[in-house]
Design a protein around this motif. Structure first.
Motif, PDB file in Angstrom:
ATOM      1  N   HIS A 220      -9.011   6.996   6.706  1.00  0.00           N
ATOM      2  CA  HIS A 220      -7.720   6.626   6.104  1.00  0.00           C
ATOM      3  C   HIS A 220      -6.947   7.907   5.814  1.00  0.00           C
ATOM      4  O   HIS A 220      -7.517   8.911   5.433  1.00  0.00           O
ATOM      5  CB  HIS A 220      -7.934   5.858   4.790  1.00  0.00           C
ATOM      6  CG  HIS A 220      -6.723   5.099   4.366  1.00  0.00           C
ATOM      7  ND1 HIS A 220      -5.710   5.695   3.669  1.00  0.00           N
ATOM      8  CD2 HIS A 220      -6.346   3.819   4.582  1.00  0.00           C
ATOM      9  CE1 HIS A 220      -4.760   4.801   3.435  1.00  0.00           C
ATOM     10  NE2 HIS A 220      -5.120   3.645   3.992  1.00  0.00           N
TER      11      HIS A 220
ATOM     12  N   GLY B 180     -11.636   0.870  11.835  1.00  0.00           N
ATOM     13  CA  GLY B 180     -12.001   0.380  10.509  1.00  0.00           C
ATOM     14  C   GLY B 180     -12.560   1.464   9.611  1.00  0.00           C
ATOM     15  O   GLY B 180     -12.890   1.214   8.462  1.00  0.00           O
TER      16      GLY B 180
ATOM     17  N   ARG C 298     -10.179  -1.722  -1.442  1.00  0.00           N
ATOM     18  CA  ARG C 298      -9.990  -3.065  -0.862  1.00  0.00           C
ATOM     19  C   ARG C 298     -11.185  -3.447   0.026  1.00  0.00           C
ATOM     20  O   ARG C 298     -11.552  -4.603   0.136  1.00  0.00           O
ATOM     21  CB  ARG C 298      -8.696  -3.091  -0.042  1.00  0.00           C
ATOM     22  CG  ARG C 298      -7.450  -2.733  -0.832  1.00  0.00           C
ATOM     23  CD  ARG C 298      -6.273  -2.472   0.081  1.00  0.00           C
ATOM     24  NE  ARG C 298      -6.509  -1.298   0.924  1.00  0.00           N
ATOM     25  CZ  ARG C 298      -5.665  -0.889   1.871  1.00  0.00           C
ATOM     26  NH1 ARG C 298      -4.536  -1.550   2.084  1.00  0.00           N
ATOM     27  NH2 ARG C 298      -5.929   0.165   2.602  1.00  0.00           N
TER      28      ARG C 298
ATOM     29  N   HIS D  96       0.828  -1.215   0.000  1.00  0.00           N
ATOM     30  CA  HIS D  96       0.000   0.000   0.000  1.00  0.00           C
ATOM     31  C   HIS D  96       0.859   1.261   0.000  1.00  0.00           C
ATOM     32  O   HIS D  96       0.655   2.165   0.802  1.00  0.00           O
ATOM     33  CB  HIS D  96      -0.958  -0.006   1.195  1.00  0.00           C
ATOM     34  CG  HIS D  96      -2.246   0.679   0.872  1.00  0.00           C
ATOM     35  ND1 HIS D  96      -2.725   1.749   1.571  1.00  0.00           N
ATOM     36  CD2 HIS D  96      -3.151   0.456  -0.113  1.00  0.00           C
ATOM     37  CE1 HIS D  96      -3.871   2.160   1.053  1.00  0.00           C
ATOM     38  NE2 HIS D  96      -4.140   1.391   0.029  1.00  0.00           N
TER      39      HIS D  96
ATOM     40  N   ARG E 129       1.631  -8.382   4.251  1.00  0.00           N
ATOM     41  CA  ARG E 129       2.353  -7.155   3.885  1.00  0.00           C
ATOM     42  C   ARG E 129       3.843  -7.363   3.716  1.00  0.00           C
ATOM     43  O   ARG E 129       4.541  -6.510   3.150  1.00  0.00           O
ATOM     44  CB  ARG E 129       2.082  -6.077   4.949  1.00  0.00           C
ATOM     45  CG  ARG E 129       2.680  -4.706   4.678  1.00  0.00           C
ATOM     46  CD  ARG E 129       2.311  -4.078   3.332  1.00  0.00           C
ATOM     47  NE  ARG E 129       0.918  -3.965   3.079  1.00  0.00           N
ATOM     48  CZ  ARG E 129       0.160  -2.930   3.446  1.00  0.00           C
ATOM     49  NH1 ARG E 129       0.684  -1.934   4.105  1.00  0.00           N
ATOM     50  NH2 ARG E 129      -1.128  -2.905   3.187  1.00  0.00           N
TER      51      ARG E 129
HETATM   52  C1  SDX Z   1      -4.392   1.017   7.670  1.00  0.00           C
HETATM   53  O1  SDX Z   1      -1.512   4.266   5.332  1.00  0.00           O
HETATM   54  C2  SDX Z   1      -2.003   3.156   4.900  1.00  0.00           C
HETATM   55  O2  SDX Z   1      -2.013   2.894   3.722  1.00  0.00           O
HETATM   56  C3  SDX Z   1      -2.514   2.228   5.961  1.00  0.00           C
HETATM   57  C4  SDX Z   1      -3.218   0.982   5.462  1.00  0.00           C
HETATM   58  C5  SDX Z   1      -2.276   0.052   4.740  1.00  0.00           C
HETATM   59  O3  SDX Z   1      -2.757  -0.771   3.938  1.00  0.00           O
HETATM   60  O4  SDX Z   1      -1.058   0.090   5.041  1.00  0.00           O
HETATM   61  O5  SDX Z   1      -4.282   1.319   4.603  1.00  0.00           O
HETATM   62  C6  SDX Z   1      -3.778   0.162   6.624  1.00  0.00           C
HETATM   63  O6  SDX Z   1      -3.706   1.402   8.565  1.00  0.00           O
HETATM   64  C7  SDX Z   1      -5.827   1.426   7.513  1.00  0.00           C
HETATM   65  C8  SDX Z   1      -6.296   2.377   8.678  1.00  0.00           C
HETATM   66  C9  SDX Z   1      -6.670   1.514   9.864  1.00  0.00           C
HETATM   67  N1  SDX Z   1      -6.903   2.342  11.059  1.00  0.00           N
HETATM   68  C10 SDX Z   1      -8.141   2.457  11.588  1.00  0.00           C
HETATM   69  O7  SDX Z   1      -9.153   1.976  11.099  1.00  0.00           O
HETATM   70  C11 SDX Z   1      -8.155   3.224  12.910  1.00  0.00           C
HETATM   71  C12 SDX Z   1      -9.298   4.255  12.880  1.00  0.00           C
HETATM   72  N2  SDX Z   1      -8.921   5.290  11.906  1.00  0.00           N
HETATM   73  C13 SDX Z   1      -8.304   6.499  12.451  1.00  0.00           C
HETATM   74  O8  SDX Z   1      -7.366   6.234  13.462  1.00  0.00           O
HETATM   75  C14 SDX Z   1      -7.825   7.419  11.324  1.00  0.00           C
HETATM   76  O9  SDX Z   1      -8.827   7.500  10.407  1.00  0.00           O
HETATM   77  C15 SDX Z   1      -6.535   7.102  10.593  1.00  0.00           C
HETATM   78  C16 SDX Z   1      -5.386   6.984  11.530  1.00  0.00           C
HETATM   79  C17 SDX Z   1      -6.675   5.855   9.805  1.00  0.00           C
HETATM   80  C18 SDX Z   1      -6.271   8.255   9.614  1.00  0.00           C
HETATM   81  O10 SDX Z   1      -6.061   9.354  10.383  1.00  0.00           O
HETATM   82  P1  SDX Z   1      -5.949  10.812   9.688  1.00  0.00           P
HETATM   83  O11 SDX Z   1      -6.160  10.829   8.238  1.00  0.00           O
HETATM   84  O12 SDX Z   1      -4.695  11.397  10.201  1.00  0.00           O
HETATM   85  O13 SDX Z   1      -7.222  11.489  10.223  1.00  0.00           O
HETATM   86  P2  SDX Z   1      -7.142  12.626  11.224  1.00  0.00           P
HETATM   87  O14 SDX Z   1      -6.549  12.106  12.487  1.00  0.00           O
HETATM   88  O15 SDX Z   1      -6.508  13.800  10.572  1.00  0.00           O
HETATM   89  O16 SDX Z   1      -8.690  12.878  11.457  1.00  0.00           O
HETATM   90  C19 SDX Z   1      -9.385  13.834  10.669  1.00  0.00           C
HETATM   91  C20 SDX Z   1     -10.683  14.020  11.418  1.00  0.00           C
HETATM   92  C21 SDX Z   1     -10.453  14.248  12.925  1.00  0.00           C
HETATM   93  O17 SDX Z   1     -11.549  14.996  13.398  1.00  0.00           O
HETATM   94  P3  SDX Z   1     -11.415  16.642  13.467  1.00  0.00           P
HETATM   95  O18 SDX Z   1     -10.119  16.928  14.222  1.00  0.00           O
HETATM   96  O19 SDX Z   1     -11.373  17.089  12.020  1.00  0.00           O
HETATM   97  O20 SDX Z   1     -12.655  17.079  14.220  1.00  0.00           O
HETATM   98  O21 SDX Z   1     -11.460  12.815  11.328  1.00  0.00           O
HETATM   99  C22 SDX Z   1     -11.613  12.263  12.621  1.00  0.00           C
HETATM  100  C23 SDX Z   1     -10.547  12.875  13.524  1.00  0.00           C
HETATM  101  O22 SDX Z   1     -10.969  12.894  14.870  1.00  0.00           O
HETATM  102  N3  SDX Z   1     -11.449  10.812  12.479  1.00  0.00           N
HETATM  103  C24 SDX Z   1     -12.244   9.919  13.057  1.00  0.00           C
HETATM  104  C25 SDX Z   1     -11.785   8.659  12.595  1.00  0.00           C
HETATM  105  N4  SDX Z   1     -10.730   8.844  11.781  1.00  0.00           N
HETATM  106  C26 SDX Z   1     -10.526  10.180  11.716  1.00  0.00           C
HETATM  107  N5  SDX Z   1     -13.276  10.060  13.931  1.00  0.00           N
HETATM  108  C27 SDX Z   1     -13.859   8.898  14.319  1.00  0.00           C
HETATM  109  N6  SDX Z   1     -13.499   7.659  13.928  1.00  0.00           N
HETATM  110  C28 SDX Z   1     -12.463   7.510  13.064  1.00  0.00           C
HETATM  111  N7  SDX Z   1     -12.114   6.287  12.675  1.00  0.00           N
END
Ligand code: SDX
Length: 424
Positions: free
Chosen positions: A307, A304, A316, A231, A390
């Motif tokens: 991103h 979940g 995916r 990825h 991976r």
């Molecule tokens: C993988 O990088 C890759 O390619 C990774 C991956 C791979 O194949 O290698 O795709 C695999 O890691 C997928 C992601 C799996 N993680 C999760 O599902 C954990 C939940 N997701 C979050 O932790 C978050 O969405 C991230 C870490 C995945 C992405 O974080 P970002 O893009 O840095 O988002 P952000 O922290 O800047 O958030 C932007 C806003 C925030 O709110 P505000 O400050 O604007 O008010 O969106 C909110 C965040 O609080 N937010 C969420 C959220 N994800 C972001 N709020 C609630 N639930 C969520 N899941």
């Protein structure tokens, strides 16, 4: 070769700083900021969200349009028409194998699946309830002790052998983690079995009877491997590249990737999704958890979802959702309560303004855990499966890094600590 220029005006400098701009075959142009150092300036980009850390030909992601290409091939087509080992070959070599190339590749991988018999003694040092990711970091790093001296990282053939060893041995080590946790004997790999079938054999087979993998589950397992293969420059792959830039041996580098993947914000999310769904427990409880996820003062996030790159559906996740339906139907558990909660959660989240505004869609981890649970794999093994999958992405990027002139990675910083002072 730069085909465009950027000109940066900085207060205090008499002239604009000219910076080369390069275009790739796909994606945004990049501004080469290296000349800034000569002007006493650094760029500032915590988390590298706006930084192209390298040039690569392996994988392309278009986050705005939910596109994922491996060697130019869309992930949806690879998931439907290819298999994991073909994609391994593609990531390593830049194209899908011919039938002859595939047969040679598969046979070579099959004959590297055993680990040194001494490796089994490492497990005895762990408690039976040790998290398998802790064991994987240790055991994969320990492979260095067996192969460290037979590897010239600047020799393409040595790098190729190392890739074979890692692709082949990760399933064996992963299954050993599971067997150790349940007190069953390790199962040796069987060379006549296909890759995913062999993994299920090592996971669920016993010396007491013949184990025949369910073909639908084996296909689902292979698809999970394929969808997680690579990825681009995600956190764990960037970790492997940075570790590799010091000249560390590939087993140590892959161990660093496994460690980085473990975090719940990254590969640990699939385990966290299942924990979350089990904590929600019933569809009626979903609104409470949606509110928690939206509360800026609550660290809870909807695992979940979201991103760093995809601001659209993770392509995916769509394939994973379809596979999830196939597996649960095959197993006769289509009304699996967790799946019902997941589908309801997805529907609510995709209608809720908070998630719509932030473009938080289900990612690859949202449905994979439900499939793995249905196959009978315990939750704490989910990220191990991700690491297994991976490894080909990590080793392909590691090999790409070493296939051209390179330097040790060394990011700088914005220092805001105390200026020079004397001890009184
Ligand atoms: C993988 O990088 C890759 O390619 C990774 C991956 C791979 O194949 O290698 O795709 C695999 O890691 C997928 C992601 C799996 N993680 C999760 O599902 C954990 C939940 N997701 C979050 O932790 C978050 O969405 C991230 C870490 C995945 C992405 O974080 P970002 O893009 O840095 O988002 P952000 O922290 O800047 O958030 C932007 C806003 C925030 O709110 P505000 O400050 O604007 O008010 O969106 C909110 C965040 O609080 N937010 C969420 C959220 N994800 C972001 N709020 C609630 N639930 C969520 N899941």
């Amino acid at each position: 070769m730069a085909d465009k220029k950027a000109r940066l005006m900085v207060d205090g400098l008499d002239e604009a700083i000219e910076l080369p701009v390069y275009s790739g075959t796909e994606g945004p142009d990049v501004i080469d900021v290296r000349p800034l150092t000569g002007q006493g300036l650094f760029t500032y980009d915590p988390g590298f969200v706006s930084t192209a850390a390298c040039e690569s030909k392996i994988t392309y992601i278009d986050g705005a349009n939910g596109v994922l290409l491996h060697g130019g091939y869309p992930i949806e087509q690879l998931a439907e028409q290819s298999d994991y080992l073909e994609v391994c070959y593609l990531l390593l070599n830049g194209d899908l194998p011919t039938a002859e190339e595939k047969e040679k590749f598969v046979n070579t991988v099959s004959r590297h699946t055993m680990v040194h018999e001494q490796m089994s003694h490492f497990f005895n040092g762990f408690r039976r309830d040790a998290h398998p990711m802790a064991i994987m970091v240790a055991c994969v790093g320990a492979l260095s002790a067996f192969y460290h001296d037979s590897l010239d990282i600047n020799d393409a053939y040595h790098r190729e052998v190392c890739a074979y060893r890692l692709i082949a041995k990760m399933p064996t080590l992963a299954a050993m983690c599971y067997k150790y946790s349940i007190g069953q004997p390790f199962m040796y790999p069987r060379n006549e079995l296909a890759y995913a079938d062999n993994f299920l054999h090592m996971m669920f087979g016993t010396p007491c009877e013949e184990y025949r993998p369910n073909p639908v589950l084996a296909k689902a397992m292979d698809r999970i491997f394929l969808l997680h293969a690579d990825h681009e420059q995600n956190a764990s792959t960037s970790t492997v590249r940075l570790a590799g830039s010091s000249g560390a041996n590939p087993f140590a580098c892959i161990a660093s990737g496994i460690a980085a993947l473990w975090g719940p914000a990254h590969g640990g999310a699939n385990e966290a999704v299942l924990t979350m769904l089990e904590e929600i427990g019933h569809e009626d409880n979903i609104p409470e958890f949606i509110e928690k996820a939206k509360d800026p003062n609550d660290p809870f996030r909807l695992m979940g979802f979201g991103h760093r790159v995809y601001r659209n559906f993770d392509p995916r996740a769509k394939v994973m959702k379809k596979t999830c339906d196939e597996v649960l139907t095959e197993l006769g558990v289509a009304d699996e309560p967790l799946l019902k909660i997941a589908k309801r959660l997805e529907q609510i989240a995709l209608e809720d303004e908070y998630f719509v505004k932030r473009k938080l869609y289900p990612n690859v981890d949202f449905y994979s855990g439900i499939i793995l649970k249905a196959i009978g794999i315990p939750t704490n093994m989910f990220t191990v499966i991700f690491a297994l999958s991976r490894t080909i992405g990590w080793i392909s990027h590691w090999s790409e890094f070493h296939s051209s002139p390179n330097k040790i990675g060394r990011p700088r910083q914005l220092y805001t600590g105390p200026s020079k002072r004397d001890i009184k």
